[in-house]
Motif scaffolding. Structure first.
Motif, short mmCIF file in Angstrom:
data_model
loop_
_atom_site.label_atom_id
_atom_site.label_comp_id
_atom_site.label_asym_id
_atom_site.label_seq_id
_atom_site.Cartn_x
_atom_site.Cartn_y
_atom_site.Cartn_z
N PHE A 52 0.84 -1.19 0.00
CA PHE A 52 0.00 0.00 0.00
C PHE A 52 0.88 1.25 0.00
CE2 PHE A 52 -2.33 -3.39 2.02
CZ PHE A 52 -3.63 -3.25 1.57
N ASP A 53 0.32 2.33 -0.55
CA ASP A 53 1.02 3.61 -0.53
C ASP A 53 0.88 4.32 0.81
OD1 ASP A 53 1.88 3.45 -3.20
OD2 ASP A 53 -0.02 4.24 -3.93
N TYR A 88 -8.73 -5.09 -3.73
CA TYR A 88 -9.13 -4.05 -4.69
C TYR A 88 -9.86 -2.92 -3.99
CZ TYR A 88 -11.45 -1.88 -8.69
OH TYR A 88 -11.92 -0.97 -9.61
N GLU A 89 -10.75 -3.25 -3.07
CA GLU A 89 -11.52 -2.23 -2.35
C GLU A 89 -10.61 -1.27 -1.59
OE1 GLU A 89 -14.66 -1.97 1.42
OE2 GLU A 89 -14.53 -3.83 0.25
N TYR A 90 -9.50 -1.77 -1.06
CA TYR A 90 -8.61 -0.93 -0.26
C TYR A 90 -7.39 -0.43 -1.06
CZ TYR A 90 -11.21 -1.93 3.98
OH TYR A 90 -12.21 -2.00 4.94
N ASN A 91 -7.47 -0.56 -2.39
CA ASN A 91 -6.41 -0.05 -3.27
C ASN A 91 -5.05 -0.66 -2.97
OD1 ASN A 91 -8.17 1.85 -4.62
ND2 ASN A 91 -8.07 3.09 -2.76
N LYS A 140 6.85 1.60 0.56
CA LYS A 140 5.55 0.93 0.58
C LYS A 140 5.31 0.30 1.95
CE LYS A 140 4.32 1.28 -3.87
NZ LYS A 140 3.04 1.83 -4.37
N GLN A 183 -4.12 3.15 5.34
CA GLN A 183 -4.91 2.34 4.41
C GLN A 183 -4.56 0.86 4.60
OE1 GLN A 183 -7.41 3.32 2.95
NE2 GLN A 183 -7.79 2.31 0.99
N GLU A 192 -2.10 -3.80 -3.60
CA GLU A 192 -1.50 -4.52 -4.73
C GLU A 192 -0.80 -5.78 -4.20
OE1 GLU A 192 2.27 -4.05 -7.82
OE2 GLU A 192 1.45 -2.27 -6.83
#
Length: 440
Positions: A225-226, A291-294, A271, A230, A296
């Motif tokens: 995640f970025d 996908y919902e939480y963006n 990351k 999140q 990868e």
């Protein structure tokens, strides 16, 4: 003490006794050095001899001899604890339980084992019948079941089954007392809490009945995640996704990821990462959640593929601390119950990179909560206490890993049932003396 120890050796000459100083040193210690504070307090503590029993009868003989000569006795499993649980403060006999390693029976949903059974070895056999351990520490490959019950509390599996002390996670124990005439006592149901997580101060565990969990093909996955919060919200969301069967939810802030060198190909710089184990049967739903939480997915192994590699478990829980300290020995850690993501965010913003957040999501009183094993660079004991105090004053719970006292860790209070049981089964205060605030 030396003359007394000679008498003990003579009385127990039929048993395996280790007297080599190098071996005694090795078997007197654990991973206490994760704490610079404990390192100063415990680095010179040693037992006088080590005894390796193989039967309950031999343990009774050891117990009777220690009582006769008033020699301290400290029980040891694999020595993978982190707070000196098995380090003898007053010398004496170290009782190494690793040769009591028999699986006595294994049935549908429950097993009876001796305390020296290694957790990974047990699971290898149990999975052939469709079952596995409910929870295990990151030292799973080497830790013993008895050692985990005596000195552990949470681990892989706690996202589903909570803490060891939760009702139902330990069914029964057999313990041998340190009285003039040692007794064999069976504890069942709630009575097991008299001995559960008592650092071996309340009797010598010789058998355990443990409930099991259904086994699943556990996929091992890293999601990057970025944004740290999140990633934390993803961990909470996965924990609360009742339709996705999971075994592990770990979240590392980016500064921690740089210490996990073996995973560098899957942890890009800056990351934040979630390390998870989920059932292969639920991967479609899991990918929707990512996908919902963006997020990868940067690493994915099926259960079959993961079985031929180092498990991601070894980059979670306190193995994270181990990896970080192998890079920078000044790093130490805390153990925290954050309870809510709001508190996680508050501490993340307050401390910045000084206290690097490592989250482990667990079930606590029926709810999914973020717990943590934050990393930070040790400077002074005063600064450690300031960090602990700030957390506690702002609503977090700290299980202090910088004390060897049973009551000084997570509980903060004297456990009256355990203390009363100790007075009953160890009237001379010989079992792991000094680990309880009140021994007699």
């Amino acid at each position: 003490m030396s003359q007394t120890i000679d008498k003990v050796k003579e009385a127990l000459s039929n048993l395996e006794i280790i007297t080599d100083p190098n071996q005694i040193t090795k078997l007197s210690l654990d991973y206490y050095h994760f704490s610079p504070i404990l390192q100063q307090q415990l680095q010179d503590k040693r037992g006088d001899i080590v005894i390796r029993p193989t039967t309950e009868e031999e343990i009774v003989q050891v117990a009777q001899t220690c009582v006769k000569y008033k020699v301290p006795l400290t029980v040891r499993g694999a020595g993978t604890g982190n707070y000196g649980q098995c380090i003898p403060l007053e010398g004496g006999v170290i009782l190494d339980m690793t040769k009591m390693n028999q699986i006595l029976w294994l049935e549908q949903g429950v097993a009876c084992v001796e305390p020296g059974v290694k957790m990974a070895a047990f699971d290898k056999l149990a999975r052939q019948t469709g079952w596995e351990l409910r929870m295990a520490p990151s030292t799973y490959r080497s830790a013993t079941i008895g050692g985990f019950i005596g000195g552990g509390s949470v681990g892989m599996g706690s996202i589903t089954y909570g803490q060891l002390r939760d009702r139902g996670n330990l069914q029964a124990l057999r313990v041998i007392t340190l009285e003039d005439e040692p007794c064999l006592i069976e504890l069942r149901g709630d009575e097991v809490q008299k001995v559960n997580h008592a650092y071996g101060t309340n009797g010598i565990i010789t058998q355990l009945e443990i409930p099991l969990a259904p086994t699943y093909p556990w996929a091992e996955i890293i999601v990057i995640f970025d944004d740290f919060m999140q990633a934390a919200r993803f961990g909470q969301g996965l924990g609360e996704s009742d339709g996705i069967v999971k075994k592990l939810i770990t979240v590392h802030a980016a500064p921690i990821c740089r210490y996990l060198h073996q995973l560098k190909d899957y942890l890009p710089e800056n990351k934040h990462a979630a390390i998870v184990m989920v059932s292969e049967y639920d991967l479609e739903a899991f990918r929707d959640l990512v996908y919902e939480y963006n997020g990868e997915i940067s690493y994915f192994k099926t259960a079959e593929e993961a079985s031929h590699r180092t498990s991601l478990l070894e980059y979670t829980w306190n193995h994270t601390t181990l990896h970080a300290r192998s890079v920078d020995p000044t790093i130490t850690y805390l153990q925290t119950f954050y309870f809510t993501l709001d508190k996680v965010e508050h501490f993340y913003e307050h401390f910045g990179d000084e206290v690097m957040i490592h989250l482990e999501f667990i079930k606590f009183q029926g709810k999914v909560i973020p717990a943590g094993l934050q990393l930070f660079h040790f400077t002074t004991e005063e600064r450690v206490n300031e960090i602990i105090r700030y957390h506690e004053e702002n609503g977090a719970g700290i299980a202090n890993p910088h004390t060897y006292l049973l009551e000084g860790g997570g509980r903060k209070t004297i456990d009256s049932p355990q203390l009363n049981f100790k007075k009953e089964v160890d009237p001379y205060g010989l079992m792991n003396p000094g680990k309880m605030k009140i021994n007699n």
